[in-house]
Every structure is written in C-alpha cells, then in structure tokens.
Scaffold this motif. Structure first.
Motif, PDB file in Angstrom:
ATOM      1  N   TYR A  55     -24.298   0.052   6.300  1.00 28.41           N
ATOM      2  CA  TYR A  55     -23.463   1.235   6.475  1.00 28.41           C
ATOM      3  C   TYR A  55     -23.474   2.065   5.191  1.00 28.41           C
ATOM      4  O   TYR A  55     -23.421   1.518   4.085  1.00 28.41           O
ATOM      5  N   HIS A  56     -23.527   3.379   5.350  1.00 27.85           N
ATOM      6  CA  HIS A  56     -23.442   4.238   4.164  1.00 27.85           C
ATOM      7  C   HIS A  56     -22.086   4.071   3.488  1.00 27.85           C
ATOM      8  O   HIS A  56     -21.996   4.043   2.262  1.00 27.85           O
ATOM      9  N   GLY A  57     -21.049   3.981   4.306  1.00 25.32           N
ATOM     10  CA  GLY A  57     -19.718   3.932   3.733  1.00 25.32           C
ATOM     11  C   GLY A  57     -19.390   5.231   3.011  1.00 25.32           C
ATOM     12  O   GLY A  57     -20.102   6.235   3.112  1.00 25.32           O
ATOM     13  N   LEU A  58     -18.318   5.210   2.279  1.00 22.06           N
ATOM     14  CA  LEU A  58     -17.870   6.413   1.588  1.00 22.06           C
ATOM     15  C   LEU A  58     -17.513   6.075   0.155  1.00 22.06           C
ATOM     16  O   LEU A  58     -16.836   5.075  -0.109  1.00 22.06           O
ATOM     17  N   ASP A  59     -17.971   6.904  -0.761  1.00 23.69           N
ATOM     18  CA  ASP A  59     -17.615   6.766  -2.170  1.00 23.69           C
ATOM     19  C   ASP A  59     -16.227   7.377  -2.356  1.00 23.69           C
ATOM     20  O   ASP A  59     -16.084   8.592  -2.543  1.00 23.69           O
ATOM     21  N   LEU A  60     -15.225   6.536  -2.278  1.00 27.28           N
ATOM     22  CA  LEU A  60     -13.848   7.027  -2.305  1.00 27.28           C
ATOM     23  C   LEU A  60     -13.463   7.632  -3.656  1.00 27.28           C
ATOM     24  O   LEU A  60     -12.474   8.375  -3.735  1.00 27.28           O
ATOM     25  N   SER A  61     -14.240   7.333  -4.688  1.00 30.34           N
ATOM     26  CA  SER A  61     -13.925   7.912  -5.988  1.00 30.34           C
ATOM     27  C   SER A  61     -14.132   9.422  -6.002  1.00 30.34           C
ATOM     28  O   SER A  61     -13.624  10.118  -6.891  1.00 30.34           O
ATOM     29  N   ARG A  62     -14.872   9.958  -5.035  1.00 35.12           N
ATOM     30  CA  ARG A  62     -15.127  11.396  -4.974  1.00 35.12           C
ATOM     31  C   ARG A  62     -14.091  12.142  -4.129  1.00 35.12           C
ATOM     32  O   ARG A  62     -14.216  13.355  -3.940  1.00 35.12           O
ATOM     33  N   PHE A  63     -13.113  11.422  -3.623  1.00 32.00           N
ATOM     34  CA  PHE A  63     -12.122  12.036  -2.743  1.00 32.00           C
ATOM     35  C   PHE A  63     -10.718  11.832  -3.308  1.00 32.00           C
ATOM     36  O   PHE A  63     -10.411  10.755  -3.822  1.00 32.00           O
ATOM     37  N   PRO A  64      -9.877  12.835  -3.199  1.00 31.88           N
ATOM     38  CA  PRO A  64      -8.507  12.669  -3.679  1.00 31.88           C
ATOM     39  C   PRO A  64      -7.724  11.744  -2.749  1.00 31.88           C
ATOM     40  O   PRO A  64      -8.114  11.546  -1.590  1.00 31.88           O
ATOM     41  N   PRO A  65      -6.635  11.169  -3.221  1.00 33.09           N
ATOM     42  CA  PRO A  65      -5.760  10.430  -2.300  1.00 33.09           C
ATOM     43  C   PRO A  65      -5.305  11.349  -1.181  1.00 33.09           C
ATOM     44  O   PRO A  65      -5.188  12.565  -1.371  1.00 33.09           O
ATOM     45  N   PRO A  66      -5.052  10.808  -0.006  1.00 35.47           N
ATOM     46  CA  PRO A  66      -4.614  11.665   1.101  1.00 35.47           C
ATOM     47  C   PRO A  66      -3.250  12.268   0.821  1.00 35.47           C
ATOM     48  O   PRO A  66      -2.482  11.758   0.004  1.00 35.47           O
ATOM     49  N   PRO A  67      -2.932  13.373   1.493  1.00 37.56           N
ATOM     50  CA  PRO A  67      -1.597  13.966   1.324  1.00 37.56           C
ATOM     51  C   PRO A  67      -0.499  12.957   1.676  1.00 37.56           C
ATOM     52  O   PRO A  67      -0.665  12.142   2.593  1.00 37.56           O
ATOM     53  N   GLU A  68       0.588  13.001   0.953  1.00 38.82           N
ATOM     54  CA  GLU A  68       1.687  12.065   1.219  1.00 38.82           C
ATOM     55  C   GLU A  68       2.325  12.308   2.581  1.00 38.82           C
ATOM     56  O   GLU A  68       2.840  11.390   3.212  1.00 38.82           O
ATOM     57  N   SER A  69       2.281  13.538   3.043  1.00 41.29           N
ATOM     58  CA  SER A  69       2.849  13.855   4.357  1.00 41.29           C
ATOM     59  C   SER A  69       2.165  15.105   4.888  1.00 41.29           C
ATOM     60  O   SER A  69       1.497  15.835   4.150  1.00 41.29           O
ATOM     61  N   ARG A  70       2.342  15.323   6.176  1.00 40.90           N
ATOM     62  CA  ARG A  70       1.807  16.522   6.820  1.00 40.90           C
ATOM     63  C   ARG A  70       2.921  17.201   7.610  1.00 40.90           C
ATOM     64  O   ARG A  70       3.865  16.547   8.061  1.00 40.90           O
ATOM     65  N   PRO A  71       2.798  18.501   7.840  1.00 42.03           N
ATOM     66  CA  PRO A  71       3.794  19.185   8.683  1.00 42.03           C
ATOM     67  C   PRO A  71       3.822  18.558  10.079  1.00 42.03           C
ATOM     68  O   PRO A  71       2.790  18.159  10.615  1.00 42.03           O
ATOM     69  N   ALA A  72       5.010  18.481  10.658  1.00 40.40           N
ATOM     70  CA  ALA A  72       5.166  17.845  11.976  1.00 40.40           C
ATOM     71  C   ALA A  72       4.906  18.857  13.085  1.00 40.40           C
ATOM     72  O   ALA A  72       5.768  19.127  13.934  1.00 40.40           O
ATOM     73  N   ARG A  73       3.712  19.437  13.086  1.00 42.69           N
ATOM     74  CA  ARG A  73       3.373  20.430  14.096  1.00 42.69           C
ATOM     75  C   ARG A  73       3.048  19.737  15.418  1.00 42.69           C
ATOM     76  O   ARG A  73       2.270  18.786  15.454  1.00 42.69           O
ATOM     77  N   ASP A  74       3.614  20.239  16.521  1.00 42.88           N
ATOM     78  CA  ASP A  74       3.378  19.613  17.817  1.00 42.88           C
ATOM     79  C   ASP A  74       2.886  20.601  18.869  1.00 42.88           C
ATOM     80  O   ASP A  74       2.914  20.315  20.064  1.00 42.88           O
ATOM     81  N   GLY A  75       2.433  21.771  18.430  1.00 45.27           N
ATOM     82  CA  GLY A  75       1.854  22.720  19.364  1.00 45.27           C
ATOM     83  C   GLY A  75       2.855  23.496  20.184  1.00 45.27           C
ATOM     84  O   GLY A  75       2.472  24.143  21.168  1.00 45.27           O
TER      85      GLY A  75
END
Length: 421
Positions: free
Chosen positions: A205-225
């Motif tokens: 598997y190629h996998g992902l070099d996580l060192s090139r990516f920032p940590p994910p956002p701590e939260s996201r807007p609670a959009r529900d359409g």
C-alpha cells in the motif's frame, strides 16, 4: 563498498513527471531519497500541469526527459541506437521487442523501443537497476533498456496499467522482472495468478505520509443541509472511471429542500462535457469546478468540506481506480467519505464504519447515501473519526516504504539473473 566506487544507483522510469495527480509517486520518491537511495528520474513525457505540489520541490533527483515523440529528436534516437547496438543485451532485447511488436503493431510500441534505446545510451552507467512506476508503457521502456544493458528491473503496478493491457504482456513482463509490487489486494491477486513465480508479487500500500498533513480540525460546523449548505468535495481527474457523471445524476435526484454545494478539484478531458451536464440538470449554480490545484489548496478545501465523495466505477475499457490516495487524504482531515465498492476502496473503507459505500454505476443509491450523510452530522462525525483512526493505525506510509526498500536493496546487492533470450 570501496569508497572510490560510485554508490549503487537506480533509474526510476515514469510516464510523466511531475504530475499533480500522482502525489503517491512523489511521496515515495522523497521517502526513498530520505533512506539514501540515489537515482535519476526518466520521464516518457514532458510535464503538462501548470503547477506542482510542494513535495516536488523537496525531491533532489534530476528529472530527465526521453523523446516524447521520436520524430521530434531523430538525432538523439539515432545516437541511442548506435550506442545500444554495442551493448551486451541488444540482440536479445531486439528479439523481445519484435515479438511484442508482432502482437501490438502500434506506433506506441515503436515509440517505446526508441525511448528505450535513448535511455540505455544516456543513463548513468552506475545505475544498476531500473524501477518503473506503471506496468504498461513505463514498464516496457524500463524492460527493453534493462535487457539492452544487461541489468534487471522491477515495477510498481497500479490500476489502468493492470486492467487495460493484454494478459500476454502482463505475463511476460512479470516473468522477467525481478519483482512487482502493487497497491491493492485485488491487483496483487490478479498479477499473482499470471506470474510464473507468484512470490515475485507483493502487496505494498502507498499509505500516506502523515508528516505532510496538518492535524485535522478539532471540530466542524454542524451543517445539516437545512439552513447552511453542506459542502461536498471531490478531488480527481475528470475521466470516466471517476464516475462524475453518476455523481451529477445523483445530485440532481436529491430532494429540492436539501441544501448543498459541490466543489470539484482537478482537470481532465471530460471537464466541458460534465459542466454542460451540470447545466442541463439545473445544478450549475451549486457546482464549482476549481480545476487543478496544488496540495496546499487541496488540504485547505478538505478542511472546509463536510463530505468527501468519490463515485469511482469501471470504465468501458476496463480502467478503474486502485486505492485512491485522495481517500486517505480526506481521512487525514476527518472528512466523512462517500464512495463506491470498486476495486480496493473497501480495503480501506468499511461500509458504515469508515465511510459509506454504494455500488458503482448506481446514481439512485448514491443519491440516497448522500442524502443520509448530508442530513446526519453524527453519522458524518463517527465515520470520519473511524477513517482517521484506521489511517493512522494501518495506512501510514512507512510500512510500504520499508517493504520497497528491502526489495530495492536486495536487487542492488545481487548480481543480475539470466536475461530473457
């Protein structure tokens, strides 16, 4: 090794370099350099993207370009032929090429021979091994040039190159390469069934070099359409196997009261046709075609999105995705994923666990799945968290690079096996 002797070198053969759509290759090349490998990059085609990713600037290897079309550099091809004729494996390589040409009487087959002559003539003599990404045309050039020079070669196979070339070609290439790696379980099973020595084929598997990516956002807007639109994002080439025609059809079948916006990143030959299709469906005011973007912009879009959707399918010519790295990139930013059961996607995404998977070529099912995740923030949050956990636990880059490093170091340390006659 005697310090006065040059370090063992590779020749890495690619179809095109650099390419925005092949971050998995750039990630691998940078990792190999970090582990001490020395190589030049030999590209069959000139670059065509109008930008590069930041990782391309970190790769130190020199990029060399073979004649994309032989008539454009006739003297270079002639000089390559003259030099190659004096090499130990020229006669055997020519026999292999003529046998291939008898079954594939195309200009492409002639072009690959001419490129191989130039590669064999111009390559650093210290390059002891040829390593190609893609089994089809780069594999042909790497193979012919290796035969001419009396060295060995290996290949990393992916998707289109596995499923769209004839079995005789796959069988013969697998018979005389030192190793083959591929990035999906389904691809590995197929190649093992064709290989005279199945042990040559490894799932990497190629996998992902996580060192090139920032940590994910701590939260996201609670959009529900309902009030704010849910942001749907996709990143991929606008080609048949990506299934964007099915996605547009699915979006057109969502209930009118569902509030959404779709953003696409990437280029490709179907861009104009898909834009017209969106207009015909009355969706153009909610669809944004951003075109090609570098990875910094892709990451920013992932962090702003609510759902990542990739409706992959098998194209009419058999082409299909392997395990698209962009799914892992989406998981790295904890974006909920909606995709299909094509190829190796279920090897990373479990339906209802790490994401939502629907059958390919099924706009109704895709519309139903999208409606579900658009309206349920809790489901999106749960699946996105599970995908992130699986990515960090099982699909980091290092495991695959460890396996590839062992294969390459073994190839560089051992004398070549007997060449194909």
């Amino acid at each position: 090794m005697n310090e006065s002797q040059p370090a063992p070198r590779l020749a890495v053969v690619l179809k095109g370099y650099p390419r925005l759509s092949e971050t998995f290759i750039a990630q691998e090349l940078k990792a190999l350099e970090d582990r001490g490998f020395v190589f030049d990059i030999w590209s069959l085609r000139q670059p065509y993207d109008d930008r590069t990713h930041p990782i391309h600037d970190l790769i130190r290897a020199r990029a060399r370009y073979l004649p994309e079309y032989l008539y454009q550099e006739p003297l270079r091809v002639l000089n390559g032929w003259r030099a190659a004729r004096a090499m130990p494996g020229y006669a055997a390589a020519r026999r292999v090429w003529l046998r291939d040409l008898a079954r594939d009487r195309t200009p492409n087959r002639v072009r690959r021979w001419g490129q191989a002559l130039v590669l064999a003539a111009e390559i650093d003599p210290a390059a002891q091994f040829h390593y190609a990404h893609f089994l089809h045309t780069p594999g042909s050039v790497a193979r012919y040039a290796a035969l001419i020079r009396g060295v060995e070669w290996g290949v990393s196979a992916h998707a289109k190159d596995i499923w769209t070339i004839p079995e005789w070609e796959k069988t013969e290439k697998l018979a005389d390469c030192r190793f083959g790696v591929t990035c999906t379980g389904s691809g590995a099973a197929h190649l093992k069934a064709l290989a005279s020595d199945p042990a040559k084929i490894s799932l990497v598997y190629h996998g992902l070099d996580l060192s090139r990516f920032p940590p994910p956002p701590e939260s996201r807007p609670a959009r529900d359409g309902r009030t704010e639109p849910v942001i749907l994002l996709s990143v991929g080439r606008l080609v048949a196997k990506k299934g964007y025609d099915d996605l547009l059809a699915a979006l057109g079948r969502l209930p009118a009261e569902v509030n959404w916006r779709f953003i696409h990143i990437g280029g490709g030959p179907l861009k104009d046709a898909l834009a017209r299709h969106a207009t015909q469906l009355g969706l153009s005011d909610r669809v944004e075609w951003r075109g090609k973007r570098d990875q910094t912009e892709v990451i920013a879009a992932l962090r702003a999105a609510d759902v990542f959707v990739l409706p992959s399918k098998i194209a009419g010519d058999g082409d299909r995705d392997g395990l698209p790295n962009v799914l892992m990139e989406a998981a790295s930013q904890r974006v909920a994923i909606v995709s299909t059961t094509v190829s190796a996607i279920p090897e990373f995404i479990g339906n209802g666990l790490e994401g939502l998977l629907v059958p390919p070529d099924a706009p109704d099912a895709l519309a139903k799945g999208l409606a579900e995740v658009i309206g349920d923030v809790a489901i999106r949050t749960s699946m996105a968290g599970a995908a992130y956990d699986r990515l960090t636990r099982e699909f980091g880059m290092e495991r695959g690079i460890d396996m590839l490093e062992e294969l390459l170091r073994t190839a560089l340390s051992q004398p070549p096996a007997a060449q194909v006659a």
